[in-house]
Design a protein around this motif. Structure first.
Motif, PDB file in Angstrom:
ATOM      1  N   ALA A 112      23.739 -25.286  26.714  1.00 47.96           N
ATOM      2  CA  ALA A 112      23.118 -25.876  25.700  1.00 47.96           C
ATOM      3  C   ALA A 112      24.637 -25.268  24.701  1.00 47.96           C
ATOM      4  O   ALA A 112      25.478 -24.688  24.820  1.00 47.96           O
ATOM      5  CB  ALA A 112      22.709 -26.018  25.097  1.00 47.96           C
ATOM      6  N   LYS A 113      25.855 -27.031  24.733  1.00 48.70           N
ATOM      7  CA  LYS A 113      26.701 -27.017  23.980  1.00 48.70           C
ATOM      8  C   LYS A 113      26.175 -25.947  21.820  1.00 48.70           C
ATOM      9  O   LYS A 113      25.633 -26.673  21.722  1.00 48.70           O
ATOM     10  CB  LYS A 113      26.826 -28.198  23.608  1.00 48.70           C
ATOM     11  N   SER A 114      27.141 -24.874  21.932  1.00 48.85           N
ATOM     12  CA  SER A 114      27.148 -24.154  20.597  1.00 48.85           C
ATOM     13  C   SER A 114      28.046 -24.161  20.351  1.00 48.85           C
ATOM     14  O   SER A 114      29.357 -23.190  20.692  1.00 48.85           O
ATOM     15  CB  SER A 114      26.107 -22.941  20.765  1.00 48.85           C
TER      16      SER A 114
ATOM     17  N   ASN B 188      20.773 -21.213  25.541  1.00 44.57           N
ATOM     18  CA  ASN B 188      21.490 -19.892  26.194  1.00 44.57           C
ATOM     19  C   ASN B 188      21.906 -18.560  26.073  1.00 44.57           C
ATOM     20  O   ASN B 188      21.591 -18.027  27.691  1.00 44.57           O
ATOM     21  CB  ASN B 188      23.519 -20.241  25.466  1.00 44.57           C
TER      22      ASN B 188
ATOM     23  N   LYS C  60      25.607 -20.792  29.656  1.00 46.58           N
ATOM     24  CA  LYS C  60      26.720 -21.194  28.176  1.00 46.58           C
ATOM     25  C   LYS C  60      25.868 -22.783  29.277  1.00 46.58           C
ATOM     26  O   LYS C  60      26.681 -23.374  29.791  1.00 46.58           O
ATOM     27  CB  LYS C  60      27.761 -21.279  28.649  1.00 46.58           C
TER      28      LYS C  60
ATOM     29  N   THR D  55      25.559 -29.974  18.492  1.00 50.61           N
ATOM     30  CA  THR D  55      24.031 -30.532  18.762  1.00 50.61           C
ATOM     31  C   THR D  55      23.933 -32.090  18.235  1.00 50.61           C
ATOM     32  O   THR D  55      22.969 -32.021  17.449  1.00 50.61           O
ATOM     33  CB  THR D  55      23.005 -29.679  19.496  1.00 50.61           C
TER      34      THR D  55
ATOM     35  N   ASP E 267      16.618 -29.415  23.763  1.00 51.78           N
ATOM     36  CA  ASP E 267      17.387 -28.412  23.368  1.00 51.78           C
ATOM     37  C   ASP E 267      17.543 -30.336  22.249  1.00 51.78           C
ATOM     38  O   ASP E 267      17.950 -30.759  22.182  1.00 51.78           O
ATOM     39  CB  ASP E 267      18.692 -28.276  23.857  1.00 51.78           C
TER      40      ASP E 267
ATOM     41  N   LYS F  77      19.533 -22.085  17.682  1.00 48.60           N
ATOM     42  CA  LYS F  77      18.538 -22.968  18.527  1.00 48.60           C
ATOM     43  C   LYS F  77      19.198 -23.003  20.372  1.00 48.60           C
ATOM     44  O   LYS F  77      18.352 -22.813  20.756  1.00 48.60           O
ATOM     45  CB  LYS F  77      17.900 -24.092  18.787  1.00 48.60           C
ATOM     46  N   SER F  78      20.603 -23.364  20.401  1.00 49.82           N
ATOM     47  CA  SER F  78      21.334 -24.195  21.686  1.00 49.82           C
ATOM     48  C   SER F  78      21.940 -22.900  22.449  1.00 49.82           C
ATOM     49  O   SER F  78      21.939 -22.520  23.159  1.00 49.82           O
ATOM     50  CB  SER F  78      22.198 -24.716  21.307  1.00 49.82           C
TER      51      SER F  78
END
Length: 120
Positions: free
Chosen positions: A48-50, A40, A46, A57, A102, A35-36
């Motif tokens: 959203a942290k993934s 992105n 970048k 998340t 997110d 999802k993240s």
């Protein structure tokens, strides 16, 4: 495309005398399916942290997206406003902007097929 699909939301708000706001879109799904990474990919950077490990998340996060993704309006003009706050130009909210939610992975409460539940 997202702005056209949800344009009726702001039309309804305007008819009630409310101000426009960015359309909100939720990205929901099973844990660790990307999802993240999808967010992105949509943004081209970048935000959203993934990572390739579960549990990155941990909380809901709203990410504002400019409708055209390049910082210009539909006529190609820069969207930076003339006013400056603390020495920085402010971006204005315009039609076509939207927000992505997110979210951490969601596991359904009742899985009918227990073989699928074991794989989660």
């Amino acid at each position: 495309a997202i702005g056209r699909a949800g344009g009726y939301v702001n039309e309804k708000r305007l008819s009630r005398g409310l101000r426009e706001r960015p359309l909100r879109v939720a990205v929901l799904g099973y844990p660790n399916v990307g999802k993240s990474a999808l967010i992105n990919r949509i943004l081209g950077r970048k935000r959203a942290k993934s990572a390739n490990t579960p549990g990155i998340t941990r909380a809901l996060q709203w990410i504002r997206v400019r409708g055209d993704l390049d910082g210009t309006d539909v006529n190609g003009r820069s969207r930076k406003s003339k006013t400056k706050a603390h020495g920085k130009s402010k971006m204005t909210t315009r039609a076509g902007d939207f927000e992505l939610l997110d979210s951490p992975g969601i596991i359904p409460a009742n899985m009918e097929n227990q073989e699928d539940a074991i794989l989660l």
